[in-house]
Enzyme design. Sequence first.
Site, PDB file in Angstrom:
ATOM      1  N   HIS A  64       0.798  -1.232   0.000  1.00 51.54           N
ATOM      2  CA  HIS A  64       0.000   0.000   0.000  1.00 51.54           C
ATOM      3  C   HIS A  64       0.830   1.281   0.000  1.00 51.54           C
ATOM      4  O   HIS A  64       0.322   2.351  -0.315  1.00 51.54           O
ATOM      5  CB  HIS A  64      -0.925   0.025   1.208  1.00 51.54           C
ATOM      6  CG  HIS A  64      -1.984  -1.024   1.156  1.00 51.54           C
ATOM      7  ND1 HIS A  64      -1.834  -2.259   1.732  1.00 51.54           N
ATOM      8  CD2 HIS A  64      -3.209  -1.031   0.579  1.00 51.54           C
ATOM      9  CE1 HIS A  64      -2.930  -2.981   1.527  1.00 51.54           C
ATOM     10  NE2 HIS A  64      -3.776  -2.260   0.833  1.00 51.54           N
ATOM     11  N   ARG A 138      -4.696  -7.968  26.814  1.00 53.25           N
ATOM     12  CA  ARG A 138      -5.227  -8.695  27.953  1.00 53.25           C
ATOM     13  C   ARG A 138      -4.979  -7.835  29.204  1.00 53.25           C
ATOM     14  O   ARG A 138      -3.856  -7.764  29.722  1.00 53.25           O
ATOM     15  CB  ARG A 138      -4.535 -10.058  28.074  1.00 53.25           C
ATOM     16  CG  ARG A 138      -5.352 -11.144  28.809  1.00 53.25           C
ATOM     17  CD  ARG A 138      -5.512 -10.883  30.276  1.00 53.25           C
ATOM     18  NE  ARG A 138      -6.371 -11.854  30.937  1.00 53.25           N
ATOM     19  CZ  ARG A 138      -7.489 -11.530  31.589  1.00 53.25           C
ATOM     20  NH1 ARG A 138      -7.932 -10.285  31.606  1.00 53.25           N
ATOM     21  NH2 ARG A 138      -8.170 -12.462  32.210  1.00 53.25           N
ATOM     22  N   TYR A 321      -3.655 -19.003  36.775  1.00 55.82           N
ATOM     23  CA  TYR A 321      -2.546 -19.363  35.876  1.00 55.82           C
ATOM     24  C   TYR A 321      -1.775 -20.584  36.372  1.00 55.82           C
ATOM     25  O   TYR A 321      -0.550 -20.579  36.466  1.00 55.82           O
ATOM     26  CB  TYR A 321      -1.612 -18.155  35.672  1.00 55.82           C
ATOM     27  CG  TYR A 321      -2.300 -17.034  34.933  1.00 55.82           C
ATOM     28  CD1 TYR A 321      -2.695 -17.203  33.616  1.00 55.82           C
ATOM     29  CD2 TYR A 321      -2.579 -15.831  35.554  1.00 55.82           C
ATOM     30  CE1 TYR A 321      -3.352 -16.191  32.938  1.00 55.82           C
ATOM     31  CE2 TYR A 321      -3.238 -14.815  34.885  1.00 55.82           C
ATOM     32  CZ  TYR A 321      -3.618 -15.008  33.579  1.00 55.82           C
ATOM     33  OH  TYR A 321      -4.264 -14.011  32.913  1.00 55.82           O
TER      34      TYR A 321
HETATM   35  N1  MTE Z   1       0.440  -6.512  33.434  1.00 61.11           N
HETATM   36  C1  MTE Z   1      -0.355  -5.728  34.167  1.00 61.11           C
HETATM   37  N2  MTE Z   1       0.196  -4.746  34.883  1.00 61.11           N
HETATM   38  N3  MTE Z   1      -1.703  -5.917  34.193  1.00 61.11           N
HETATM   39  C2  MTE Z   1      -2.293  -6.931  33.484  1.00 61.11           C
HETATM   40  O1  MTE Z   1      -3.514  -7.075  33.517  1.00 61.11           O
HETATM   41  N4  MTE Z   1      -1.951  -8.867  31.987  1.00 61.11           N
HETATM   42  C3  MTE Z   1      -0.993  -9.939  31.746  1.00 61.11           C
HETATM   43  C4  MTE Z   1       0.310  -9.398  31.194  1.00 61.11           C
HETATM   44  N5  MTE Z   1       0.770  -8.272  31.952  1.00 61.11           N
HETATM   45  C5  MTE Z   1      -1.470  -7.792  32.716  1.00 61.11           C
HETATM   46  C6  MTE Z   1      -0.075  -7.516  32.705  1.00 61.11           C
HETATM   47  C7  MTE Z   1      -1.471 -10.990  30.878  1.00 61.11           C
HETATM   48  S1  MTE Z   1      -2.458 -12.171  31.579  1.00 61.11           S
HETATM   49  C8  MTE Z   1      -1.061 -11.093  29.583  1.00 61.11           C
HETATM   50  S2  MTE Z   1      -1.531 -12.414  28.626  1.00 61.11           S
HETATM   51  C9  MTE Z   1      -0.190 -10.066  28.974  1.00 61.11           C
HETATM   52  O2  MTE Z   1       0.099  -9.010  29.866  1.00 61.11           O
HETATM   53  C10 MTE Z   1      -0.869  -9.476  27.749  1.00 61.11           C
HETATM   54  O3  MTE Z   1      -0.044  -8.517  27.160  1.00 61.11           O
HETATM   55  P1  MTE Z   1      -0.628  -7.579  26.021  1.00 61.11           P
HETATM   56  O4  MTE Z   1      -1.922  -6.972  26.505  1.00 61.11           O
HETATM   57  O5  MTE Z   1       0.430  -6.578  25.746  1.00 61.11           O
HETATM   58  O6  MTE Z   1      -0.880  -8.469  24.839  1.00 61.11           O
HETATM   59 MO    MO Z   2      -2.910 -13.830  30.047  1.00 62.05          MO
END
Ligand code: MTE
Ligand code: MO
Length: 469
Positions: A64, A138, A321
């Site tokens: 593009h 997430r 987890y």
């Molecule tokens: N870090 C913080 N501070 N808060 C969060 O909710 N989620 C975690 C992790 N780090 C999370 C976090 C989870 S469960 C995942 S799978 C990844 O961040 C997702 O990263 P992304 O949103 O950049 O894809």
């Molecule tokens: Mo996650």
Amino acid sequence: VPGLPLYSLRDVGQHCSHKDEIWVTYKQGVYNITPFIDEHPGGDKIMMAAGGSVEPFWLMYGVHNQPEILAMLESYRIGNLSMEDSMESTRDLEDPYGLEPKRHPSLKINSQKPFNAEPPPSLLADSYITPVELFYVRNHLPVPLVDVNEWRLTIEVVGLKPIELSMDQIKKFPKHTVTTSIQCAGNRRSEMSKIKKVKGLDWGTAAIGNATFSGARLYDVLKAAGLKDDEIKAQHVQFEGLDTDPANVPYAASIPIEKAMDPKGDVLLAYEMNGAPLSRDHGYPLRAVVPGVVGARNVKWLGAVYVSEEESSSHWQQNDYKGFSPSTDWDTVDFTKSPAIQQLPVTSAICEPSENEVVLVKNGKITVKGYASSGGGNKIVRVDVTPDGGQTWYVADLINPEKNKPPHHWAWSLWQVEIPVRKGQKQMELWAKAVDSSYNTQPESFKNIWNLRGVLSNAYHRINIKLKH
Ligand code: MTE
Ligand code: MO
């Protein structure tokens, strides 16, 4: 372009379906591309940008970036994007989610508050590096709004006085760049849930992405903070986020010291993703990037790092987890009995075609594409695809440019394979499985890996498609 009407991203977002007009944005421009939809050489994929910015798609599909295409887009211009919408946040101070960043409309939302979303799978398989705006999000809590000038990272090494680092100080450490996939422990949960309901967000196959992160090595920073290699009280490195729940408890998680202090472990305190400062959803201004380790330990919006004798005491380290037996239920589960997930098992998914898609057969064949990934620095060495329940397996071609060798290979592999089709064949069931450099492979079905939280959901990916000749 002066003189044209101003529109907000919200206005643009309302023009996103075939029933209506299709609007998109590019930089400050708003475009009504309805007449162009049927002529788009890339077909229906253009609809994924409907109601939002075309920029992440143009990043992914480099064809593009040509003056003719820009000029053609300009011919559809109907207005300008309002200035407030170049600012990232909306303002509703009552709502803890009132300061959330804007998101790309092509993300499929699993939950709005907190925000959880994944891209359409067919986009994933098109780009070895996942564009930031299409990278799954997430979040467990509202996204904190951080002023980087006020922000400091606290570092506390067991037995030593805590120190604080500003962003300028963190940027003085040698800048290290790593390409790694990050995957949520709940990726592909919806497939496990079909066997028997599990508790958790209903992720499809796209709670994974592959990106380039840059920052300071955790190793360098902890050394500078005074950590000695032989400090026996240093067993875990805890990461604490700035996102907090209503009781003011932050998101937190930890990794073992062996990973944190492995000089080849490539654990980063990252301030850039794909060459730009982290976006708010992905952890601005600083996040932990722990290659080869489950998403949950890649803590975003870092506020503190603790080197300690104990694991993080957070809910997410202790009571979530973790994997369990298929016979463990919510009455019998004891979270102290399973270790926290760190390295993920090998997985793969078919991204194109998608479930129930009608696929046009060309020269007696169809093309099947997807990704594969493994944890702990293992590399994908093979992906096998079968169209006949395992009687015949076809070996896919792998796209795997990373030079790092196992057990320090962090990125996913994309793959592609041509599958022959019988004359007149109307439908097909495709299965895919990957093999990693330790010769680990995926389990055949979800039945015997079922667990109540629906994590580690890595059985063969199976889809049904229809064939058009
Ligand atoms: N870090 C913080 N501070 N808060 C969060 O909710 N989620 C975690 C992790 N780090 C999370 C976090 C989870 S469960 C995942 S799978 C990844 O961040 C997702 O990263 P992304 O949103 O950049 O894809
Ligand atoms: Mo996650």
